[in-house]
Design a protein around this motif. Structure first.
Motif, mmCIF file in Angstrom:
data_model
loop_
_atom_site.group_PDB
_atom_site.id
_atom_site.type_symbol
_atom_site.label_atom_id
_atom_site.label_comp_id
_atom_site.label_asym_id
_atom_site.label_seq_id
_atom_site.Cartn_x
_atom_site.Cartn_y
_atom_site.Cartn_z
ATOM 1 N N ALA A 29 0.832 -1.206 0.000
ATOM 2 C CA ALA A 29 0.000 0.000 0.000
ATOM 3 C C ALA A 29 0.870 1.261 0.000
ATOM 4 C CB ALA A 29 -0.926 -0.003 1.211
ATOM 5 N N PHE A 30 1.939 1.266 0.777
ATOM 6 C CA PHE A 30 2.826 2.429 0.808
ATOM 7 C C PHE A 30 3.513 2.635 -0.528
ATOM 8 C CE2 PHE A 30 6.948 4.424 1.761
ATOM 9 C CZ PHE A 30 6.490 5.607 2.300
ATOM 10 N N ALA A 31 3.965 1.542 -1.140
ATOM 11 C CA ALA A 31 4.611 1.651 -2.453
ATOM 12 C C ALA A 31 3.634 2.175 -3.499
ATOM 13 C CB ALA A 31 5.157 0.295 -2.876
ATOM 14 N N ALA A 32 2.385 1.714 -3.447
ATOM 15 C CA ALA A 32 1.379 2.200 -4.390
ATOM 16 C C ALA A 32 1.096 3.681 -4.162
ATOM 17 C CB ALA A 32 0.094 1.382 -4.254
ATOM 18 N N TRP A 33 1.047 4.093 -2.899
ATOM 19 C CA TRP A 33 0.805 5.509 -2.607
ATOM 20 C C TRP A 33 1.970 6.361 -3.109
ATOM 21 C CZ3 TRP A 33 -3.031 8.572 -1.421
ATOM 22 C CH2 TRP A 33 -2.752 9.864 -1.005
ATOM 23 N N MET A 34 3.193 5.901 -2.929
ATOM 24 C CA MET A 34 4.345 6.663 -3.397
ATOM 25 C C MET A 34 4.344 6.779 -4.920
ATOM 26 S SD MET A 34 5.887 7.776 -0.791
ATOM 27 C CE MET A 34 7.351 8.412 -1.552
ATOM 28 N N GLU A 35 3.863 5.743 -5.587
ATOM 29 C CA GLU A 35 3.839 5.745 -7.052
ATOM 30 C C GLU A 35 2.699 6.610 -7.597
ATOM 31 O OE1 GLU A 35 5.186 4.831 -10.797
ATOM 32 O OE2 GLU A 35 6.116 4.234 -8.913
ATOM 33 N N ASN A 36 1.535 6.567 -6.974
ATOM 34 C CA ASN A 36 0.341 7.212 -7.534
ATOM 35 C C ASN A 36 -0.271 8.261 -6.614
ATOM 36 O OD1 ASN A 36 0.318 5.448 -9.818
ATOM 37 N ND2 ASN A 36 -0.450 3.851 -8.465
ATOM 38 N N GLY A 37 0.449 8.711 -5.608
ATOM 39 C CA GLY A 37 -0.109 9.637 -4.627
ATOM 40 C C GLY A 37 -0.610 10.943 -5.231
ATOM 41 N N ALA A 38 0.164 11.524 -6.139
ATOM 42 C CA ALA A 38 -0.243 12.798 -6.739
ATOM 43 C C ALA A 38 -1.509 12.622 -7.581
ATOM 44 C CB ALA A 38 0.884 13.349 -7.594
ATOM 45 N N ALA A 39 -1.595 11.537 -8.320
ATOM 46 C CA ALA A 39 -2.783 11.282 -9.146
ATOM 47 C C ALA A 39 -4.007 11.044 -8.273
ATOM 48 C CB ALA A 39 -2.547 10.091 -10.062
ATOM 49 N N ILE A 40 -3.837 10.334 -7.182
ATOM 50 C CA ILE A 40 -4.956 10.095 -6.264
ATOM 51 C C ILE A 40 -5.422 11.414 -5.672
ATOM 52 C CG2 ILE A 40 -5.611 9.033 -4.068
ATOM 53 C CD1 ILE A 40 -3.648 6.750 -4.769
ATOM 54 N N PHE A 41 -4.491 12.252 -5.244
ATOM 55 C CA PHE A 41 -4.858 13.536 -4.666
ATOM 56 C C PHE A 41 -5.554 14.428 -5.690
ATOM 57 C CE2 PHE A 41 -3.889 17.956 -3.483
ATOM 58 C CZ PHE A 41 -4.569 17.990 -2.274
ATOM 59 N N MET A 42 -5.048 14.467 -6.911
ATOM 60 C CA MET A 42 -5.687 15.296 -7.943
ATOM 61 C C MET A 42 -7.095 14.789 -8.259
ATOM 62 S SD MET A 42 -3.829 17.814 -8.449
ATOM 63 C CE MET A 42 -4.723 18.519 -9.810
ATOM 64 N N ALA A 43 -7.312 13.482 -8.230
ATOM 65 C CA ALA A 43 -8.649 12.937 -8.457
ATOM 66 C C ALA A 43 -9.603 13.376 -7.346
ATOM 67 C CB ALA A 43 -8.598 11.419 -8.539
ATOM 68 N N THR A 44 -9.112 13.430 -6.113
ATOM 69 C CA THR A 44 -9.982 13.886 -5.023
ATOM 70 C C THR A 44 -10.247 15.384 -5.122
ATOM 71 O OG1 THR A 44 -8.101 14.170 -3.530
ATOM 72 C CG2 THR A 44 -9.262 12.070 -3.441
ATOM 73 N N VAL A 45 -9.270 16.147 -5.617
ATOM 74 C CA VAL A 45 -9.485 17.583 -5.819
ATOM 75 C C VAL A 45 -10.573 17.803 -6.861
ATOM 76 C CG1 VAL A 45 -8.433 19.679 -6.745
ATOM 77 C CG2 VAL A 45 -7.185 18.295 -5.088
ATOM 78 N N GLU A 46 -10.494 17.054 -7.959
ATOM 79 C CA GLU A 46 -11.491 17.199 -9.022
ATOM 80 C C GLU A 46 -12.885 16.779 -8.553
ATOM 81 O OE1 GLU A 46 -9.964 14.888 -12.218
ATOM 82 O OE2 GLU A 46 -8.351 16.307 -12.657
ATOM 83 N N ALA A 47 -12.966 15.833 -7.645
ATOM 84 C CA ALA A 47 -14.248 15.377 -7.143
ATOM 85 C C ALA A 47 -14.723 16.227 -5.962
ATOM 86 C CB ALA A 47 -14.153 13.917 -6.718
ATOM 87 N N GLY A 48 -13.900 17.141 -5.506
ATOM 88 C CA GLY A 48 -14.281 18.005 -4.386
ATOM 89 C C GLY A 48 -14.115 17.349 -3.039
ATOM 90 N N LEU A 49 -13.326 16.297 -2.970
ATOM 91 C CA LEU A 49 -13.136 15.578 -1.708
ATOM 92 C C LEU A 49 -11.799 15.860 -1.061
ATOM 93 C CD1 LEU A 49 -14.556 12.128 -2.803
ATOM 94 C CD2 LEU A 49 -15.711 13.865 -1.467
#
Length: 53
Positions: A29-49
């Motif tokens: 889970a940590f490795a996945a977050w390090m790899e895709n953390g920025a994309a996950i955060f941007m997706a939550t920004v776009e969804a307003g979360l």
């Protein structure tokens, strides 16, 4: 004289295997977050979360 309480070998093995499995899952889970953390955060920004973080 006090007797020593010992856990059965099967119980000890289950605890060790469970701990190892949890550590492996946390590592993945940590490795996945390090790899895709920025994309996950941007997706939550776009969804307003993003305010949830």
């Amino acid at each position: 004289m006090r007797q020593r309480l010992s856990a059965p070998v099967a119980t000890t093995a289950k605890i060790i295997i469970g701990t190892a499995a949890f550590a492996a899952l946390a590592g993945v889970a940590f490795a996945a977050w390090m790899e895709n953390g920025a994309a996950i955060f941007m997706a939550t920004v776009e969804a307003g979360l993003a305010w949830c973080f």
